[in-house]
Enzyme design. Sequence first.
Site, PDB file in Angstrom:
ATOM      1  N   PHE A   8      -1.257   3.439   7.223  1.00  0.00           N
ATOM      2  CA  PHE A   8      -1.489   2.802   5.928  1.00  0.00           C
ATOM      3  C   PHE A   8      -1.657   1.299   6.060  1.00  0.00           C
ATOM      4  CE2 PHE A   8       0.956   6.612   4.896  1.00  0.00           C
ATOM      5  CZ  PHE A   8       0.360   7.085   3.727  1.00  0.00           C
ATOM      6  N   ASP A   9      -2.662   0.757   5.390  1.00  0.00           N
ATOM      7  CA  ASP A   9      -2.639  -0.656   5.073  1.00  0.00           C
ATOM      8  C   ASP A   9      -1.497  -0.855   4.068  1.00  0.00           C
ATOM      9  OD1 ASP A   9      -3.662  -3.381   4.884  1.00  0.00           O
ATOM     10  OD2 ASP A   9      -4.361  -2.794   2.898  1.00  0.00           O
TER      11      ASP A   9
END
Length: 217
Positions: free
Chosen positions: A10-11
């Site tokens: 995930f960003d």
Amino acid sequence: MTKDINTLLFDFDGTLLDTNELIIQTFLSVLDEHFPGRFEREDVLHFIGPSLKQTFTAIAPERAEELMEQYRTVNKTLHDELVAEYDGVAETLRLLKSRGLKMAIVSTKRGAGIRHGLELMGIEGIFDVIVSLDEVKEPKPDPEPVLLALERLNASPEEALMIGDNSHDIEGGQNAGVRTAGVAWSIKGEAYLAGFGPDYMLQHIRDLLELTKEAVQ
């Protein structure tokens, strides 16, 4: 044969935590002081995603370090007032964790800022690995951060998905050979992200429960 997705990368900013207004207000505060009248809100939208070094080097290379430090000071002051969790993020991440999925954050943000955001959301223990800007030589879209996360997770590119709200996330994942997912809640818009050819477009974070169900059956 395509492997099932069992690893989620995930960003952070703009993907899990809505920091868009925080980033915009911080940039405007710093830039208005040094370059009055030069930058408007629409201009600042382009600075969401790249690292601070990339942005400030492009604006004023000889003053990049000074501007970065001022940005971080202002950002810290405004942070808790202007951030918010996207709908269903914490709940969904806990469900994904309970299914045994490998999960990491791969961000162009410093580690301390990421950890503070996770504490605000109450999900400090969710992620197995955090790859922050402090730990890499080249940020996304270079594949280095994604590949480092995979190495630390003992995961292969074939079983991983990079999720983010910006072109750097999609291109970084593609450059590392992993599947990618854009998030429709990106401040830059779903159509903008779709232009970079992600494999999936998430309309809600809960879409990940469906995407990963085969890996946990």
